[in-house]
Scaffold this active site. Structure first.
Site, PDB file in Angstrom:
ATOM      1  N   CYS A 383     -41.759  44.639  19.987  1.00 53.62           N
ATOM      2  CA  CYS A 383     -41.321  43.412  20.662  1.00 53.62           C
ATOM      3  C   CYS A 383     -42.304  42.267  20.383  1.00 53.62           C
ATOM      4  CB  CYS A 383     -41.140  43.672  22.154  1.00 53.62           C
ATOM      5  SG  CYS A 383     -40.169  42.394  22.992  1.00 53.62           S
ATOM      6  N   HIS A 510     -37.541  48.144  21.861  1.00 54.09           N
ATOM      7  CA  HIS A 510     -38.536  49.011  22.504  1.00 54.09           C
ATOM      8  C   HIS A 510     -38.220  50.480  22.193  1.00 54.09           C
ATOM      9  CE1 HIS A 510     -40.704  46.085  25.085  1.00 54.09           C
ATOM     10  NE2 HIS A 510     -39.592  45.385  24.911  1.00 54.09           N
ATOM     11  N   GLU A 512     -39.987  53.045  22.514  1.00 50.61           N
ATOM     12  CA  GLU A 512     -40.584  53.987  23.466  1.00 50.61           C
ATOM     13  C   GLU A 512     -39.588  54.482  24.511  1.00 50.61           C
ATOM     14  OE1 GLU A 512     -41.748  49.838  25.157  1.00 50.61           O
ATOM     15  OE2 GLU A 512     -41.295  50.775  23.222  1.00 50.61           O
TER      16      GLU A 512
END
Length: 539
Positions: A383, A510, A512
């Site tokens: 990001c 993102h 993750e």
């Protein structure tokens, strides 16, 4: 009929209600049941999207674009389920919807009150989660502690649920603390007694207790707690401090927690017991990692552990695959200069720059990214990290010295990163980002595509309002930057990479949020592979 399990907490906050709920959810799921997780937060914010990471920790994003409590990340990673807008409800959201109904005249002139209107809306949210998911079990965690003024409407609503759906379909699990007085070498049960008494005073009799403690609780203390709380001693579960998060579901299973829940709720699960063999292998790998890999994380909110919890978890997930423990060195971006970056990166195997908002620390991130690029240190940007990697490339490779993001410098001449066109006229901050799951088409022959198993298109979660400025794409490509992932219409840049580097990839989304302990996300997996230099070791 859907079964409803409500997890409450007493004595102190941060007892591990979310981990308790997640661990039980994992056990029930591994018995073949369809489980939905839910979190009620008593704060008046509509969602945590505009809250400081120092106040709240990480903002988790669901597939449908909900900005949610970080506990939803625990739910998704531990239980391995997908959450949605029905999974996180705040007091602010409840009041907002009730007031909107009042303004429309939906209450036909009635006096709008906490009971029944607020509590009815809370119950509606609980049952909506059941209806939209067709789940066998809904596990709802109530934030805060029993006795908190803010939690009162939620407690009243879950009390009423017993009557609404039938006593045989509702179970209350209460988490409390059994402190150990080290000076006296004695465990104290009084806090638990008082916490349960408080819960009973509002009409809720817990059906199971989960006792957080530093060491095992002897039978005498369990009997005492059972006597004073009216909870059968066989439904008193220990939650002992554990070296690994993965120990908790296994410890609960050893005590028969999932079977006792099934017995109480008359659940005939497809499997007679939870199959936790793969989980045991994961737990064993996590405890016996043979190598160490140092990753430097340069961020804005490094002082708070929870601010990057999904990122650090995703790094560890990838580490398990390579049998290496990831030692994360968190560095405050503001502290980085050209003079100290070499010292900061000394001994580091890789650099990660995660997301964030605002102008603070941007130059430190750019300095760190430049050092990684020039010294061929594996780099993963997320990001804001992707945006700063783009700015760094423009400044140092394209010689656009004034290159910047309009988030930091609204009128900069070379606005490499600019606000998205459809966000320019937004006046509010909350709920106005590009949020949720979006596709990205991957370019053939790139390391990014290889990281994702040669897929044509991937789906990843976003949370941003700034993007790469397309007028610079041609210049970037001529200088060696590859846009390895773009939106299917080729309008938005999603991933950049430098193919000649060992690993230099940055994503606007993102990654993750899609990492799981037994299935590390593609970019994290490839990043740790490059940083560690180790082969994959299945377990």
């Amino acid at each position: 009929m859907t079964k409803y399990i409500f997890v409450t907490g007493g004595v102190v906050s941060s007892l591990g209600k979310g981990i308790t709920a997640s661990s039980l959810g994992r056990l029930l799921k591994n018995r073949g049941l369809k489980v939905t997780m839910q979190k009620f937060d008593p704060y008046i914010n509509i969602d945590p999207g505009t809250m400081s990471p120092y106040q709240h920790g990480e903002v988790y994003v669901t597939e449908d674009g909900t900005e949610a409590d970080l506990d939803l990340g625990h739910y998704e990673r531990i239980v391995d389920v997908r959450t949605s807008k029905y999974s996180n409800v705040t007091t602010g959201k409840i009041y907002q919807e009730v007031l909107e109904k009042e303004r429309r005249g939906d209450y036909n002139g009635a006096t709008v009150q906490v009971i029944p209107h607020i509590t009815d809306m809370i119950k509606k949210k609980i049952m909506r989660a059941a209806l939209t998911t067709d789940s066998d079990v809904i596990i709802s965690e109530i934030g805060g502690t029993v006795g908190d003024m803010e939690s009162t409407p939620f407690m009243e609503a879950i009390r009423q649920m017993r009557r609404e759906v039938g006593e045989e379909n509702v179970m209350y699990i209460h988490c409390t603390l059994v402190p150990l007085l080290h000076a006296a070498h004695e465990m104290k049960t009084k806090p638990t007694q008082h916490s349960v008494a408080e819960l009973r005073s509002i009409g809720i009799q817990p059906n199971m207790l989960v006792l957080r403690a530093e060491q095992p609780i002897d039978q005498e203390h369990k009997n005492k707690i059972s006597t004073f709380t009216d909870v059968p001693v066989d439904r008193i579960i220990e939650s002992i401090d554990a070296p690994s998060l993965f120990d908790v579901p296994l410890a609960f299973q050893k005590q028969g927690m999932d079977q006792k829940v099934c017995d109480f709720l008359h659940i005939d699960s497809p499997k007679p017991e939870a199959d936790m063999e793969a989980w045991k292998k994961l737990d064993d790998r996590a405890k016996n990692l043979k190598h160490h890999t140092k990753i430097t994380l340069v961020g804005k909110y490094v002082e708070l552990e929870d601010a990057y919890i999904s990122v650090t978890d995703a790094l560890q997930h990838a580490g398990y695959l390579y049998n290496t423990k990831i030692d994360v060195d968190k560095v405050q971006a503001e502290d980085i200069t050209e003079d100290n970056i070499a010292k900061i990166m000394e001994g580091s195997d890789g650099l990660i720059v995660p997301g964030g908002f605002g102008t603070r620390g941007l130059e430190g991130m750019i300095t760190a990214i430049k050092y990684a690029r020039e010294n061929d240190i594996p780099f993963l940007g997320i990001c804001l990290g992707m945006q700063m990697a783009s700015v760094e490339f423009a400044r140092d490779i394209l010689n656009l010295e004034d290159a910047n993001t309009t988030e930091a410098e609204p009128h900069c001449k070379n606005n490499i990163i600019d606000i998205m066109a459809d966000k320019r006229d937004e006046e509010n901050i909350g709920g106005t980002l590009r949020l949720g799951l979006y596709p990205a088409a991957l370019k053939k022959g790139t390391k990014t595509r290889e990281a994702y198993g040669d897929q044509d298109v991937i789906q990843e979660r976003h949370r941003h309002r700034f993007e790469f400025n397309n007028k610079y794409r041609e210049a970037f490509e001529k200088a060696g930057m590859v846009f390895s992932g773009v939106s299917p219409d080729n309008h938005l840049v999603e991933i950049i990479e430098l193919p000649k580097k060992k690993f230099f990839i940055a994503a606007q989304y993102h990654p993750e949020f899609l990492s799981r302990p037994q299935r590390p996300e593609g970019l994290f997996k490839s990043f740790i592979g490059a940083a560690s230099g180790l082969p994959e070791q299945e377990f």
